[in-house]
Each structure stands twice: as C-alpha cells, then as structure tokens.
Write a protein that holds these residues in place. Sequence first.
Motif, PDB file in Angstrom:
ATOM      1  N   LYS A  73       6.326   7.161  -6.943  1.00  0.00           N
ATOM      2  CA  LYS A  73       6.652   7.127  -8.369  1.00  0.00           C
ATOM      3  C   LYS A  73       7.979   6.150  -8.536  1.00  0.00           C
ATOM      4  O   LYS A  73       8.554   5.991  -9.628  1.00  0.00           O
ATOM      5  CB  LYS A  73       7.211   8.248  -8.822  1.00  0.00           C
ATOM      6  N   GLU A  74       8.117   5.023  -7.757  1.00  0.00           N
ATOM      7  CA  GLU A  74       9.157   4.245  -7.594  1.00  0.00           C
ATOM      8  C   GLU A  74       8.599   3.015  -7.024  1.00  0.00           C
ATOM      9  O   GLU A  74       8.040   2.937  -5.957  1.00  0.00           O
ATOM     10  CB  GLU A  74      10.414   4.607  -7.067  1.00  0.00           C
ATOM     11  N   SER A  75       8.862   1.715  -7.796  1.00  0.00           N
ATOM     12  CA  SER A  75       8.097   0.613  -7.193  1.00  0.00           C
ATOM     13  C   SER A  75       9.182  -0.100  -6.603  1.00  0.00           C
ATOM     14  O   SER A  75      10.373   0.373  -6.356  1.00  0.00           O
ATOM     15  CB  SER A  75       7.962  -0.462  -8.767  1.00  0.00           C
ATOM     16  N   LEU A  76       8.574  -1.055  -5.814  1.00  0.00           N
ATOM     17  CA  LEU A  76       9.408  -1.656  -4.866  1.00  0.00           C
ATOM     18  C   LEU A  76      10.760  -2.561  -5.499  1.00  0.00           C
ATOM     19  O   LEU A  76      11.800  -2.299  -4.897  1.00  0.00           O
ATOM     20  CB  LEU A  76       8.894  -3.056  -4.242  1.00  0.00           C
ATOM     21  N   GLU A  77      10.623  -3.088  -6.817  1.00  0.00           N
ATOM     22  CA  GLU A  77      11.530  -3.567  -7.542  1.00  0.00           C
ATOM     23  C   GLU A  77      12.468  -2.352  -7.764  1.00  0.00           C
ATOM     24  O   GLU A  77      13.740  -2.840  -7.406  1.00  0.00           O
ATOM     25  CB  GLU A  77      11.093  -4.117  -8.720  1.00  0.00           C
ATOM     26  N   ALA A  78      12.025  -1.303  -8.297  1.00  0.00           N
ATOM     27  CA  ALA A  78      13.080  -0.291  -8.516  1.00  0.00           C
ATOM     28  C   ALA A  78      13.755   0.162  -7.277  1.00  0.00           C
ATOM     29  O   ALA A  78      15.155   0.512  -7.388  1.00  0.00           O
ATOM     30  CB  ALA A  78      12.323   1.097  -9.183  1.00  0.00           C
ATOM     31  N   ILE A  93      -1.203 -10.330   3.354  1.00  0.00           N
ATOM     32  CA  ILE A  93      -0.319  -9.197   3.781  1.00  0.00           C
ATOM     33  C   ILE A  93      -1.025  -8.888   5.156  1.00  0.00           C
ATOM     34  O   ILE A  93      -2.107  -8.672   5.456  1.00  0.00           O
ATOM     35  CB  ILE A  93      -0.222  -7.936   2.903  1.00  0.00           C
ATOM     36  N   LEU A  94      -0.177  -9.155   6.234  1.00  0.00           N
ATOM     37  CA  LEU A  94      -0.522  -8.985   7.547  1.00  0.00           C
ATOM     38  C   LEU A  94       0.435  -7.941   8.252  1.00  0.00           C
ATOM     39  O   LEU A  94       1.400  -7.952   7.911  1.00  0.00           O
ATOM     40  CB  LEU A  94      -0.544 -10.261   8.329  1.00  0.00           C
ATOM     41  N   ILE A  95      -0.487  -7.098   9.020  1.00  0.00           N
ATOM     42  CA  ILE A  95       0.276  -6.051   9.801  1.00  0.00           C
ATOM     43  C   ILE A  95       0.191  -6.747  11.306  1.00  0.00           C
ATOM     44  O   ILE A  95      -0.967  -7.185  11.713  1.00  0.00           O
ATOM     45  CB  ILE A  95      -0.165  -4.954   9.932  1.00  0.00           C
ATOM     46  N   GLU A  96       1.129  -6.802  12.064  1.00  0.00           N
ATOM     47  CA  GLU A  96       0.995  -7.268  13.422  1.00  0.00           C
ATOM     48  C   GLU A  96       1.124  -6.004  14.395  1.00  0.00           C
ATOM     49  O   GLU A  96       2.143  -5.317  14.642  1.00  0.00           O
ATOM     50  CB  GLU A  96       2.182  -8.143  13.918  1.00  0.00           C
ATOM     51  N   VAL A 121       2.248  -3.934  -0.726  1.00  0.00           N
ATOM     52  CA  VAL A 121       0.765  -4.473  -1.645  1.00  0.00           C
ATOM     53  C   VAL A 121       0.731  -4.656  -3.297  1.00  0.00           C
ATOM     54  O   VAL A 121       0.277  -5.477  -3.841  1.00  0.00           O
ATOM     55  CB  VAL A 121      -0.618  -3.650  -1.315  1.00  0.00           C
ATOM     56  N   GLU A 122       1.063  -3.418  -3.937  1.00  0.00           N
ATOM     57  CA  GLU A 122       1.379  -3.377  -5.277  1.00  0.00           C
ATOM     58  C   GLU A 122       2.251  -4.488  -5.637  1.00  0.00           C
ATOM     59  O   GLU A 122       1.987  -5.232  -6.552  1.00  0.00           O
ATOM     60  CB  GLU A 122       2.220  -2.026  -5.580  1.00  0.00           C
ATOM     61  N   GLY A 137       2.519   4.509   5.161  1.00  0.00           N
ATOM     62  CA  GLY A 137       1.489   4.364   4.154  1.00  0.00           C
ATOM     63  C   GLY A 137       2.209   4.066   2.970  1.00  0.00           C
ATOM     64  O   GLY A 137       1.638   3.168   2.100  1.00  0.00           O
ATOM     65  N   ARG A 138       3.146   4.553   2.419  1.00  0.00           N
ATOM     66  CA  ARG A 138       3.697   4.484   1.260  1.00  0.00           C
ATOM     67  C   ARG A 138       4.258   3.121   0.941  1.00  0.00           C
ATOM     68  O   ARG A 138       4.181   2.224   0.056  1.00  0.00           O
ATOM     69  CB  ARG A 138       4.814   5.794   1.042  1.00  0.00           C
TER      70      ARG A 138
END
Lengths: 437, 437, 437, 437
Positions: free
Chosen positions: B402-407, A229-232, A217-218, A210-211
């Motif tokens: 608390k951490e973004s994808l970029e981070a 955004i797609l999930i298969e 998405v963020e 989930g995270r």
Amino acid sequence: MSAPFFGDLTPLRYEGPETDNPLAYRWYNPDQVVLGKRMEEHLRFAACYWHSFCYAGSDPFGAATLERPWFGGDAMDAARRKADAAFALFDILGVPFFTFHDRDIAPEGGNFGESLRNVRSIAELLARKMEQSKVRLLWGTANLFSHPRYMAGAASNPDPDVFAYAAATVKNCMDVTRELGGQNYVLWGGREGYETLLNTDLRQELDQLGRFLNLVVEYKHRTGFTGTILIEPKPKEPTKHQYDFDVASIYGFLCRYGLEREVKVNIEANHATLAGHSYEHEIALANALGIFGSLDVNRGDPLLGWDTDQFPNNVPDMALAVYHVLQGGGFTTGGMNFDAKIRRQSLAAEDLVAAHVGGIDTCARALLAAARMIEDGKLAGAVQQRYAGWQNPAAQAMLAGKESLEAIADRVAQGGIEPRPVSGRQEQLENLVNRYV
Amino acid sequence: MSAPFFGDLTPLRYEGPETDNPLAYRWYNPDQVVLGKRMEEHLRFAACYWHSFCYAGSDPFGAATLERPWFGGDAMDAARRKADAAFALFDILGVPFFTFHDRDIAPEGGNFGESLRNVRSIAELLARKMEQSKVRLLWGTANLFSHPRYMAGAASNPDPDVFAYAAATVKNCMDVTRELGGQNYVLWGGREGYETLLNTDLRQELDQLGRFLNLVVEYKHRTGFTGTILIEPKPKEPTKHQYDFDVASIYGFLCRYGLEREVKVNIEANHATLAGHSYEHEIALANALGIFGSLDVNRGDPLLGWDTDQFPNNVPDMALAVYHVLQGGGFTTGGMNFDAKIRRQSLAAEDLVAAHVGGIDTCARALLAAARMIEDGKLAGAVQQRYAGWQNPAAQAMLAGKESLEAIADRVAQGGIEPRPVSGRQEQLENLVNRYV
Amino acid sequence: MSAPFFGDLTPLRYEGPETDNPLAYRWYNPDQVVLGKRMEEHLRFAACYWHSFCYAGSDPFGAATLERPWFGGDAMDAARRKADAAFALFDILGVPFFTFHDRDIAPEGGNFGESLRNVRSIAELLARKMEQSKVRLLWGTANLFSHPRYMAGAASNPDPDVFAYAAATVKNCMDVTRELGGQNYVLWGGREGYETLLNTDLRQELDQLGRFLNLVVEYKHRTGFTGTILIEPKPKEPTKHQYDFDVASIYGFLCRYGLEREVKVNIEANHATLAGHSYEHEIALANALGIFGSLDVNRGDPLLGWDTDQFPNNVPDMALAVYHVLQGGGFTTGGMNFDAKIRRQSLAAEDLVAAHVGGIDTCARALLAAARMIEDGKLAGAVQQRYAGWQNPAAQAMLAGKESLEAIADRVAQGGIEPRPVSGRQEQLENLVNRYV
Amino acid sequence: MSAPFFGDLTPLRYEGPETDNPLAYRWYNPDQVVLGKRMEEHLRFAACYWHSFCYAGSDPFGAATLERPWFGGDAMDAARRKADAAFALFDILGVPFFTFHDRDIAPEGGNFGESLRNVRSIAELLARKMEQSKVRLLWGTANLFSHPRYMAGAASNPDPDVFAYAAATVKNCMDVTRELGGQNYVLWGGREGYETLLNTDLRQELDQLGRFLNLVVEYKHRTGFTGTILIEPKPKEPTKHQYDFDVASIYGFLCRYGLEREVKVNIEANHATLAGHSYEHEIALANALGIFGSLDVNRGDPLLGWDTDQFPNNVPDMALAVYHVLQGGGFTTGGMNFDAKIRRQSLAAEDLVAAHVGGIDTCARALLAAARMIEDGKLAGAVQQRYAGWQNPAAQAMLAGKESLEAIADRVAQGGIEPRPVSGRQEQLENLVNRYV
Ligand SMILES: [Co+2]
Ligand SMILES: [Co+2]
Ligand SMILES: [Co+2]
Ligand SMILES: [Co+2]
Ligand SMILES: [Co+2]
Ligand SMILES: [Co+2]
Ligand SMILES: [Co+2]
Ligand SMILES: [Co+2]
C-alpha cells in the motif's frame, strides 16, 4: 588525461597474440567482426568501481596492503580523486562500460539525507566525466550490505525501518542509474539471508523480499526506466544462507511473487561454483527459463570455499560460458562485468591494469573459440540429433499433453516398446570442444 | 513369525534410557503421549525395502560383503523370501510403515509386460502379508534409475520411448501403491539431470519433466488416489546435476508447470547437505512455501562428498529438524522413512536391527527435545519478538503493497529514520536449544 | 572488579542443569571430581584475547558492528582499557587461563623498537593484573600475519629481512610469554603458504620454515623455557595453501627438520574440518604420532568453506573429541582455548558472556559423557577385542619384522589361510556412544 | 591384429591440429623432439587395464551399461579374451606402456593358490603378447581392496591373517611385475584407512602399514628388482579416511618408518583435488621433498565430491602439471598412466578410443606449452628473482643456522630493518602462462 597513479599509460592497444608487451591486448580487438558483430558489441565489457578503486587489500586476517593516492583525507574529496582514477583506468582499458554501487562512488553521510546528497553530487561529477569519455554505465546498484544497519538483512530485516531505509536508498540509486543512462539496475542481496534459523522467520522474510522487488519493478515502470532489473544470485557469504541462492531458486522466487517476466539474473562465475554449479550451467538454465540478463565474469578457486573473485584466466572454461551466451542470442542490455579483484599482494598500478588485460583477453579468446563452435555447428548438431526422436509427431503429441498416462502405458505394453540405450558420446564432444579452444 | 535370518528375535520393546539391552528401545515408546499425540503418530516411522533388503554391501571399489539368505536362486523365489525377511524385520522393529521401489520387491522381467507382472505378483503377496501385520505402506515409488535404459534419464531422456516406458512403469507402480493403501507416491529423479551440458538440451528436458509430472498428477486425480504426490530433491549423484536439486529449485519447477498446489517434497537429510543446506533449512523452506510433505531420515558425513545414507545418530541435529516439522503442524500423509543403509562392514543380522534401533531412538529422543522447545515457547517467542515491528500497522501496510517506493523514500527522508542494529542473540539461542536436548 | 562494559556481572556460578539463569553454568562445575581429577584441571579452559576483545564485527562484506568502550582514542590507552575489560571477563567466567597474540594486547608501533616496547609495556600491566586474578597464561603467540609486511609469509617470505623481522618478533613474544609464566608457546602460520605456485619456490620456503622453527626450539632450550612449543595446523585461509595443513603434514615437516620430539600441535576444530578431517581424527592422530599438545575449541559450519570459529555447541561431537584427549592421557601443558568468536550480530555484552557459557558448558557436558565412556570401558573394550588377533605371538613376530615377505607368502600358501570378514559393528558402537551423551 | 571389438581400427596416426579425423592425434607426435627428447620419452603414456577392460558401466545407483565381448563365460577364458582386447587397444593407441592390478588380468580363484595360479597363467600370456607388441609394463599392483576379506583394510586389517594374505598377494604380484619387466611397483591403499574411529586403533594400524611397506622394500632389494616402489595417495573413498591422504601425509609416514629414501609417490589428479590440493601442488611438493615418482593422469569434477576419474581435457591446467614435472627433471621410471574411465553412457568402442585420444592430445599439447614456458624462462626467472635476497651471504648464513634467534633480533633492532612489501605479480604471471597455452 590519466590520473598520476597510472603513470604515463595511454589507452591499451590490440597488438595480436605474438606481442611481448604485457600491457597490450593479444586477443581483444574491439572492431574485429565475429559472427557478424564487432567484438566490443558482443562482449560489452564493464570495469567495476568497487574492487578496483575501493578494495584496499585487507582480508579477514590482515590489514590493507594497497596504497592508493585517492585513499584518505576528506571523504568527498577522496571520492572525487577516486573518480579521476576510475575514469583514467576506464580510458586506458578502453572498456565500453562501468558499474558501481552507490557507496563505491560516494561516502556514507551522517544521515540518510547526507548520504543521498553525497551520491547525487558524485553522480553529477560522473555525468560530466562520461561526457568526456566513451565509457557508459552498464548498471548501478545500491550497497545494502556493508553498513551495520543491514547486518540482519536489508529488505529481509526484522526491523521494518531497515526495509524502508533500504527502499529509499534503492529509489535514489535507481534515479541516479537512470539519469546516468544505465542499461540495467542490479540487486545483490548480500545480507538477504540468515545466520541462524534459530532467530529467523523464513516465510516472513521471503514475503518482505517479494514486496521489495515488486516496489522496484513498479517504480521502474512508473519512471519509464527502460533498463533491465537484475538479481545476482549468490548462495552464501557473507551470510550462512542467502535467499538468492542460484538461478533455479531465483526463478521460483520470481514466480512466487509474480515477477518472472519482469526480472532477470546477473550471473557471476564464482557465485555459480559456490552454489555447486558450473558457470555455463547457470547461463544455460537462465536461458532455458527465459531470465538470462547479464554476467559478472571472474573465477573462484575450486579448492577454496569462499568468493575469491579472481580475474578469469582459463580460456576453455570461459569459452563454454560464452558459447551458451551466444546460443541464447547474446547480450541485450547485459554485458560482462569484471567483478574481479586483484590479489592482496598485487600492489602495483601495473598489476591492476594487467589483471584486466588478462581477463579481457581470456574472454575475447573465448569468444573466438565459441564463434568457431557455432560456425562449425557440429556441437549444436550433436545435441539436436540426440533429441531427434522428439520431433516425431507422436512424441510431440505426448509432450503436448495429448496422451494420458493410461494411453501411454497401453502403447508401451502393446507396442512392445523396449528402448535401447545409445551412447552419450561425452568424451567425443569434449574432444570436439578442444578443437575450437 | 520371524524369518530365520533374524534368529529368534521377537518384537523390540521400549525399556527406557537405562537399559543395557542393545536391542531394546531406550527412547521410542510408541504409546507415550507427546504434545497431545502418541509418539508413533508423530513420527510415523517407515523402514525401507531397498537398503535393508536389496543392498549387498558393494561399493564402487569393492564387491558384495553381505550374505543374505534371500539372495540368489530363482529371482521370483528370492523376491518372496525377501518379502518374508522384510516383514519379519518390520514386525521386530514395530514400525508402522514401510516403503519400496517396484524393483526392490520384484525382479526386472524379460520385457515390460513381464516386469509388470512380477511387480503385481509380489504386490499381491505383500497385500496378504499386510493383513497379518500392523505395518502399512507409507509410499511406493518406481525405480527409474538402475536399468541401463534410464542411463540418460527417464522422463528427461532424449529418447521419447524411454519417457513412455517410464510413464507406463509409473502408472503400474501408482496402481500398486494405491491398491496397497499407500499414503503417498514418491518420485526421485536419480537420472533426471545430465552428465555433461555438451550433449544436453536443458529446456527440452525440463519441459519433458514438467509434462511427466502433470501426467502423474492427472492420473492421481482420475483414479481417486488420495495420497500425496511427492518429489524427493537431490542435487547430484548419480548424475552430475539433477534438476530436482533442492526444495527451492523444485518449487520453481512446480510453479513453471502449474503444479505448486499439487505436489509436495520428500526431504532427505543427506540430500539437503549435498545441496549445501541443513536438513532443517529444507524443512523450514518447504513449510514456508507450503510444499512440505515427508522426510527421509538419515545422515551424511559432512566431510564426504557423496550420499552415505547413514543412520542418524546426532540428537541435537535431529531435534532441530523435528522442531521445524512440528512448527509446520507435523506430518499429515508423510512420515519418517529410514532411507539409511548399514555400513558395508556391518555383516550381522544384529547390525541391521541395531542400526534401526539407533536411528529410531535418535528421532524419538529428538521429538522429546523438540516438544520441550515447543512447550517452553521461548524459542518461538524470541523469533516472534524479533519481527514484532512488522505487526505495526504502517509496516503491515508497506508489506501489503500500500505504499510506493517514492512514498517510502519520502517517509525515510522526512521522518529521520535511522535504524539502529539490534543483537541477533545467536549464541544465546544456541544455548537455549542446548537446554532441551 | 568488573569493567563497566559487563555491567554489574559477578563471577558466574555453577547452578546445575535445571537452572533458568542464562548466565550460570549448567554443567561446568570446576571442583567436581571426574575420573579422579577436578573438572577445571581436566579442561584447562582459556579465554582468548583476539576474538573477544579485538574483533569489531567486520567481515569481508561489512563494516564493524561491535561498539566496545575500549576501542578508539590513543592506541596504548585503548590497550590498557582493553586489558581491564579482558581481565574483567576472565574473572566473570572464572576460566583458569587466557591466551594472546602480541598484537592483541598492544598496538603496532612506528618501528620495530616501538612495537617491542608497546608489547613489553602492556605485558607488565598484564603481570600486575595476573597478581590480582587467578587467571594464568596458557600460551602466547606472535601475530605474523596481519601486517602487510607479512603478506607473502613470515618465515617463508621471499625477503630474508621479513624472516629476520619475524624471528625478532617471536623472540620478544617468547620472552614475554616466559616472563608471564606461559605454559606453552604457539606458532600459527597464517601466511606460511602461498597464493599461487606461479611465484613460489616450495622447497626454499619449507627450508626457511624448518630453520625458523629450529631457531625457536634452540632459543627455548637456551632460555630454560619449560613450556611446550606448539604449531597450529590450518590448511588454507588466509592463503590458498598453508604448509601446516594438518597434523599429518606437520608430522612430516617436523621429521624433515629434526623436530618431531621437540614440537607438538595445537589442534583447532574448525581447522580440522577445513582440512577434511574430524576434530577427533586430528586428536587421535596426534596421539598416535606422539605430538598431541593442546586444543583450540570451536566449531565450523560444515556447509561453509571458511573458518567461522563459532563457539562449540554440539555435545555428542565434543564428547568424542574429549574422549580421545582422555584416552591419550589428558592435557599436560595444553588446555582448551576458546578460539571462538561471537557472531557479527551479537552486539551485547551479554552475548559475549553467554557465548562462553555455552561453549564451556558444552565441553563440560562432553567431559562427563567421555568419562562415562571410559568408566564403562565398553568402547575401548570393543576396539581391543577387534585387534585381539595381533596379540598372538606369531602376529607379533610378523609385526616386529621377524618374518620376510617370502616366509609370510609360504605360510599363507601352505597354511590354507583364507580370512573371513568380521562385522565392524559401526552402528552398534554409535548406539553405544549415544548411551553416554 | 585388432580384436573384433575395435572393428577395423588400425594404429592411430598423428595428423596435426587441423585434421577432422576424430580418431587421429592432433598433438601427440611421438617422434617430435621437445626440449631435446622425443615426445614419447617425455610423456611415457600408459593405458590401464581396469577402467578400460574391467569397468562395465555400473555406478552406485545403476547396473552395468557396457557390453563387452570379453565379459562373461568361463572366467579364465574371459581373461584371455580381455587380454586380446587390451593389447589390441594398446596397439591402436600406440602407447608405450600399460599398467594392471593382478585382479584385472586374472580372476579370483577358489583359494589363495588358485588365485595365484590364475595370475601367473595370464601373466605368461601377457609376456607372449608383449613379445609381439611394442607395449611395455609401466607398473603392476595388487588389488587389495575389492574382495570382502579386505573390507576392513589389507595391511591395516585388525586380523593379522588378512595382513599375511595381502603380503603373500603382493609378493606374487611383485614377482609377476618384475618378470614382465615392470619399471615400478605401485601400492594404492584403498582400504588402508577407517570407516569410523569408534572401532579403530590408529597407532596400531599405522605400525602395520609401516611394517608392510618395509616388507615390500626389503623384498625388492632381495630380488634385485630395480623398479621404483610407489605409493598412490588418496584421501578418502572408498573409506572415510585413508592413511595415504596426500603427498605431505605420505612423506611423514615414510619418515616415521624409515622409508623416505626408498619409496616415491604416484600422484593422481583426481586424488589431489579430493584432498584439497591442485595436481601441480602435489607434484611440486613431491619434487621439493624428493619423492616424486609417477603420475595418474585424469581429472575430477570440482563440483562433485567423489573420484570421477574422467579423462583430462583442460590444456592450461595440464600444462602447469607437466611444467612441474619438467622442472623436477622429468620422469625417470615413472610415466603418465591414464587412470581414467569413460562415462557410463559412452557405450561404443569408438568412445573408448576417442577418450584416450583426447586425453593423450591434452597431455601432448600441455607438454608443448610447458616446453615453451621452460624455453622462454620468464616464469622460472620471475620466481628466482623473487627470492634473490636469499642469495645474499648474510641471508644464506641465517638459513644455514649460523645465527641465533637473539643475534637476529639484535640485528633487526639495531639495523633498523623495516621490510617493505613487494608485489607478488600473480595476475601478471597468470597472463604470462596464457601466452604459452
Ligand atoms: Co558479482
Ligand atoms: Co563474488
Ligand atoms: Co531418499
Ligand atoms: Co540419499
Ligand atoms: Co586457532
Ligand atoms: Co580458526
Ligand atoms: Co581416482
Ligand atoms: Co589412480
């Protein structure tokens, strides 16, 4: 320009149902207008990189059978030759889209940075090739299942470093997808599941997933990516159980993690049947839940228990799938991706081309049949009539929650309500469908 | 007092594993304390009314084989004789609970009012019998699938009158369940699905189901019923597709209709396997999602594609199911209901008793095994250790958003993170389990 | 001497059910006498070469995960290191037998002659190692499915040169098997089937297979090989359909080609379930038809549709299989071969050892249970009693063909024969079985 | 004359593909000549008595839904009304054949003699009706599975009296079939199998079955019945395992009891798929083994694990089945029997008629497609070419057993034979098939 592998094949043409040419379209006529839209815009076909250019014909009991001129030698050089072959096929087929995993286009490097650079480098090559071709990118995706590091899952791995590694890989692949103009970004969680419950913390793994999806998405929003955004979904294989089992499971998962308005599904025929559902069930359910996105078109063998990913060839079956897509309004960013692989014994270049021709024609013929169903309106009319009682204001009120259980019970007891069964007319509707296919 | 059908059988006793008596418990010892609680309180066994007292031995290819003294004659009179037999068996088995559908205990009447009175009349008889017996009501449920009026669904019927009829029936059955002190109320949607998509409006039917379940929950609260509302998943059979396919599907459905904190699941072993899941998977998932309620204990035949509802007899399999129940904290209002039927050839009264003895002993022995797993702690310890990395504060922060994808991507790229696979130890854990069973 | 891979592991010992040592036998006690015979002689365990020493952990969606010191480098050198590791494991496990495919022990060469020499060379090494070890050869077999030349079948290939190549390969492998003292020779027709009927001549392929097997049998007799020729049934996978589908199919095939007294079956648990049968069904049927030979012991996952070849771990299930083996008189030249592979995530040497320990203990414990069933005699007695009517001379005459249909019909009509059903007592017998396991 | 149930329906007509009339044939045109034979003679359709006139719409979870004017009242009187309705439908459909079980046409009596007289009495009525109608009898069969006496098998029953009772019943049913001019006699062993191996003596039961079938064959010859004796395979359901599992199993059984030249198979689509085979596989295998007899045409649901016996509606699937029938020379005494039942919700008379119309049209359209395949010859040509190497005299000699294993091995070693794989062209052949359907 055609890569030598495909001989002197030129772009395939539509020659109509009566042609004897095995490498011409008999039904797919891109410019033919159906229900007010060109066939090409309806079907939005994509060829895939992995099965057609990476699969070498091995299976769990046998070695590679397919010899391809782009296999072997320096890995990056092979990747460039592979891109040549891929674009040659895209042009021969005349499909408007393609799809890829990062690992399909570029080899794993010696470390994260090198892998990233490999992908980026080939992505630049693809960008240049796309300038010369009409083919566009339907979607990109990251391969988070082949490397041993993912053997126990990517986002759902017990090791947070694997989660981070997967996240970093997805960021890179999303960047590349965005830069190549991809219209969607797909996640298929091939290892997001378990081999045995004995070593698994289900709740923890779901929270990780989930995270992960929220991170994606963020990031999409932050980067202004306008694709979907797609999930298969797939129920099992390679793992014993995958969390993205089917459309219904994914919907629950999305709700749990607040994503039901952010993420849609990419539905594959063979994954539907492995989960115990028909293809059209999954499409219709996704429509009903508002999460329909895109399709992987292929077929399984109903007598085999694994993902055979065969090219579709049954028109009546496919017609019902297309009918439900059309009933839901048709594709927006999605399309029909041939996640389909030639059989291990189909050694020749001609086999690869013919397989796509057959699949494309099956879908085109299915579209024509589905359009006839819609134009005729009898099928939808029969459904509407079956539920007509619910248009009654009292029924509407009951459905809207304006009547309590007690009130309903009183109404039944006092109103002498004794419902009489009405024929479901299944065989008549099946016969009706056979008029269109 | 024993009904004559069971001859002179007196309440069964625990005689221990070495006994030769086929009608004694070898493992089920109600007062034996396991993990600080009496066995009876752990397992909360229920005998069911339908299979044991209504099933006459027919199958789709053959007629009734079971001759029961309570079959035949005036329907209400037969219902009273059936109640005698049922309570005789409950007392012989010494199970603390029973379960029923309204239609099991009382015959359909000529109209809604008469059906209601039939149920109410027998319910009063059951209430008197319960005063004489130690058996209590685990749950009641309404049969919304046998009568032809429900052939196209109850709540999901295209005819709103059927919806209303079903709602009125459930109200009545909830009343009776509450009055008899039932600890739960169950809904199994045997016809809440479709035979063919060709005549089905999926979205409409889901909305109907959602409304129906909300009516039930609202009524529960209004009447002060303190039991749990349970849905029992089953993927298919009798219909081609049922909306309550499995635990994951139900969770999504509950979220869609705002019920995920109101309704829990009653998980049946045979329905789990028909849906492609193990029993323990469904239990573990329900625990993870916070919707575990109760169990129907039985077994299917993994080589047959329909609901055989056989009595459980494999201790290692059942031990894993019980282990997951215990890991989730054990039953609160739920219990283990024998939704299990004797084979069509098991004609004798002794067969019916012995079948329960075998099933009960299987579960009791499974409890003892599961308790050893828990007391030893090695199994849970292995899982905990596998995910230990997630206890790390950085990992916790990442999981907490608390951490973004970029981070994360930066951290991977710059930190030189290259995860190494670690053994999943599946076979070692399987061997460990075999120490306890 | 132990190869370094297994650290300082010494031969495993029997330590009894209460030991905490994960690498000791808890049930397998080779010298323990059961039903008048040593456990080792009853069970005749064999470790297999392929899964344990050739499998690198790949699956259709992922790369190799298992790093073995004998992988890589010069192929013949690797084969020798692999032999060291194999014999080290055989000695650690203390199993009396091993099994191999030619391709497991030695690499494919550049042409037929070189492949043959490779096999012969390693076979000589194995012969020397066998002199130092107690392990013997249960059976050898030729791999006629991995190389691309066999992609469309070996004996059933449309190309007669492939038939010839396969025949020549089998001759060589039979020679080696005979020279190493093999007690059986096995054929598993992994590619003897079809992918699509569209390109298949069924009758032609069956005739080819029949001829091939006759060649093998004739050669066996000519060379004085005293072992048993065994076919291993498997219904599908890798091909869509395999001719050696199950025991019943093989029996028909043997009859058609005059081989029903020459060839027996090697039954694998996972192949039985893939064909829709229980393991014990296939064993009991082979016994009834007089073609029982040997066993591959493993398990499938009843919820997965492919050959998972997991180590067996369910004692009650295995006990019924062993019971039927014992009822048929036990093994003669056959044995229990662990055609079982560790999971892809089981990376450690300890996993490989523990997997065998678990499997061996499962079978040993099953033997003890089966022996109790036989010693008690109640199970067999119940069967005998059920058919007791057939001991009646009139019934025997009817079965022996001494009464015509007309005569029987007259007897029924005039004798007032109206048979009454008798309980099949299934649950009581299931409970009885649970006393022994 | 039409029984009132079917209103004023008159015999259905062929109106061609463009008709809007739901109760007209769109493809079935009996007199249309296809491959030199009238369509009617090719397809030899039969309507069945049981599903269409005996099934009342119940399923394991629900009561009868179908109200038929011939249900109820005195049993023999109902049987006569049923016959009226049956012949009315036969005439409306215009099918050339029908089929029945003894129990379909006449009720069980109070004892053997009365049952026999009931059957004989209605058979006389049928004979008179057949004089007024063009419909003939494709086959008769005895119901040896519905009555409780057969719950543990008929021929394979542990009680020899049940064997005798079944034999006497079959004699009577064969007499009636012969007298009504039946062209075949069918045995379907619905209970000839087991529920649990725990109470079963496999070898004894197989011997009983073998004797039973020999009794039937001997009687056939003695009475001069010129029809074909047919066995209908089904793997399971109602029992856990049936001995007549599939075509391959039956072939072995026939060989074992010396009947492989006396008995043929009646292959049902839904039974094929339940056994893990395609319909065309079973047909092609029966052709290859020389035991093809007749067809039950229907379809299963590939996602459901039981015998749904639905009317066929997929033309491409059926076309392959018909293609294999034609490749084997077409029907002799056999035909296409609609062992197909309307869905439980198909309440109306029109549903019953329309279901047959749809099924008949599906088969007729399939015949047209299969005829195109045969006329074109490309499909058969591709197969022939694939095996062309076997026409080589050396290959023929090898296949004929004129070369020993050693000689072949020498030839391979010295001839430098190194076969090269050739494409199987599966997708190209699938595309080819799609040209015809
Ligand atoms: Co896909
Ligand atoms: Co797939
Ligand atoms: Co249940
Ligand atoms: Co059930
Ligand atoms: Co095997
Ligand atoms: Co296997
Ligand atoms: Co059937
Ligand atoms: Co049939």
